[in-house]
Write an enzyme that holds these catalytic residues in place. Structure first.
Site, mmCIF file in Angstrom:
data_model
loop_
_atom_site.group_PDB
_atom_site.id
_atom_site.type_symbol
_atom_site.label_atom_id
_atom_site.label_comp_id
_atom_site.label_asym_id
_atom_site.label_seq_id
_atom_site.Cartn_x
_atom_site.Cartn_y
_atom_site.Cartn_z
ATOM 1 N N LYS A 8 52.232 23.122 -74.406
ATOM 2 C CA LYS A 8 51.545 22.903 -75.678
ATOM 3 C C LYS A 8 52.349 21.943 -76.550
ATOM 4 O O LYS A 8 51.793 21.005 -77.119
ATOM 5 C CB LYS A 8 51.323 24.243 -76.400
ATOM 6 C CG LYS A 8 50.192 25.056 -75.788
ATOM 7 C CD LYS A 8 50.144 26.493 -76.283
ATOM 8 C CE LYS A 8 49.098 27.274 -75.496
ATOM 9 N NZ LYS A 8 49.103 28.711 -75.778
ATOM 10 N N GLN A 28 52.077 32.880 -79.687
ATOM 11 C CA GLN A 28 51.763 33.074 -78.267
ATOM 12 C C GLN A 28 51.634 34.559 -77.935
ATOM 13 O O GLN A 28 52.512 35.360 -78.270
ATOM 14 C CB GLN A 28 52.862 32.415 -77.406
ATOM 15 C CG GLN A 28 52.629 32.468 -75.923
ATOM 16 C CD GLN A 28 51.430 31.628 -75.475
ATOM 17 O OE1 GLN A 28 51.220 30.504 -75.923
ATOM 18 N NE2 GLN A 28 50.620 32.189 -74.593
ATOM 19 N N ASP A 63 44.131 29.095 -82.888
ATOM 20 C CA ASP A 63 43.701 29.875 -81.719
ATOM 21 C C ASP A 63 42.341 30.530 -81.984
ATOM 22 O O ASP A 63 41.695 31.022 -81.051
ATOM 23 C CB ASP A 63 44.742 30.973 -81.411
ATOM 24 C CG ASP A 63 45.466 30.739 -80.095
ATOM 25 O OD1 ASP A 63 44.978 29.904 -79.299
ATOM 26 O OD2 ASP A 63 46.492 31.399 -79.872
#
Ligand code: NAD
Length: 286
Positions: free
Chosen positions: A50, A94, A117
């Protein structure tokens, strides 16, 4: 074969061009902060990828690697600090987080406008009622591949196998927004093969290696395989397979995404897209 890798590369290229214009014309550089707690090897690989892709797209990238024993209040304090940081437009924590940390509490601390997200309860609610918001990356990638391959999805029967908050539920909401007739199947569904056989669009997101067999697929259907499963390759090594028995499905499905090289690359591309969208909204552009 639906080539997600090639589609994602094109998407990243167009994002990079948009970022360059934003920097040159408005002196704004979209910024993404990724927070990793603990040493889970798969998460470390995802976070590294990422960060690398963020930089390649011309964005500002910041990584925070915290030890597994980080107390929940310390993580929340970091998220609050990033919420207040004007250089950061997107925040990604994460998952999975270590067991002593309440993931929902942490995710709901993220400013919904920076929630790239799309897991914040506000963004989940916006998606459910059809308001604009930040949409989870993997489901967004699935819909982009589908609309690119099929055009108008109106009236098509879509079956989603899996009902997680990360993939199954949001992808079902997005299919509904595209006017599909949507069925969500899960681990308690009866007659799963029959349910799948009714699908013009079949989304497999169960995390069960090659569970969906060739004869579960309607001839000509479009199959999007979200599953990523590591299985023994027979020679002491391992390989990645999806939730669909790809070899069997190939001759039956009209179109199918491979694993790897299908949905996976779209997830990171959509993360960059969400970061760009967040930056534009926060800076009051477009
Ligand atoms: P999850 O474990 O949270 O959810 C799995 C869902 O599948 C559950 O709702 C469960 O009811 C259903 N399910 C499990 N076994 C089933 C069965 N035998 N029959 C029918 N339904 C069944 O998983 P998730 O986070 O939604 O991820 C699903 C898969 O997608 C995993 O393989 C994951 O690695 C992969 N994934 C890929 C990406 C990507 O970028 N391509 C992103 C996220 C997840």
């Amino acid at each position: 074969m639906i080539d997600g890798k090639a589609f994602a590369a094109g998407l990243v290229e167009s994002i990079r061009a948009d970022v360059a214009v934003l920097k040159a014309s408005r002196f704004i550089q979209p910024g993404l902060a990724v927070v990793l707690v603990g040493e889970d090897p798969a998460s470390q690989v995802y976070v590294r990828n990422k960060a690398k892709q963020t930089v390649l797209a011309g964005m500002h990238s910041v990584e925070f690697k915290l030890p597994a024993h980080t107390p929940e209040p310390a993580l929340i304090a970091l998220v609050e600090q990033l919420n207040a940081d004007p250089k950061i437009h997107g925040i990604l924590v994460q998952l999975p987080l270590p067991g002593h940390i309440d993931s929902t509490k942490v995710l709901d601390t993220i400013n919904p406008d920076k929630d790239v997200d799309g897991f914040h309860i506000i963004n989940a609610g916006r998606l459910a009622v059809g308001l604009p918001g930040l949409v989870p990356c993997t489901p967004l990638g699935c819909i982009m591949l589908l609309t690119d391959a099929l055009g108008d999805l109106s009236g098509l029967n879509a079956v989603v196998v899996g009902r997680s908050n990360i993939v199954g539920k949001p992808v079902a909401q997005l299919l509904l927004a595209q006017n599909c007739t949507v069925t969500i199947a899960h681990s308690r569904s009866r007659n799963l093969p029959d349910i799948c056989r009714g699908a013009d669009i079949l989304i497999a997101a169960a995390g069960r290696p090659e569970m969906i067999k060739g004869d579960w697929i309607k001839p000509g259907a479009t199959v999007i395989d979200v599953g990523i499963n590591r299985v023994p390759a027979g020679d002491g090594k391992t390989k990645l397979v999806g939730d669909v028995a790809y070899g069997e499905a190939q001759g039956i499905a009209g179109r199918i995404t491979p694993v790897p090289g299908g949905v996976g690359p779209m997830t990171i591309a959509c993360l960059l897209r969400n970061t760009l969208t967040a930056a534009k909204r926060i800076e009051g552009i477009g």
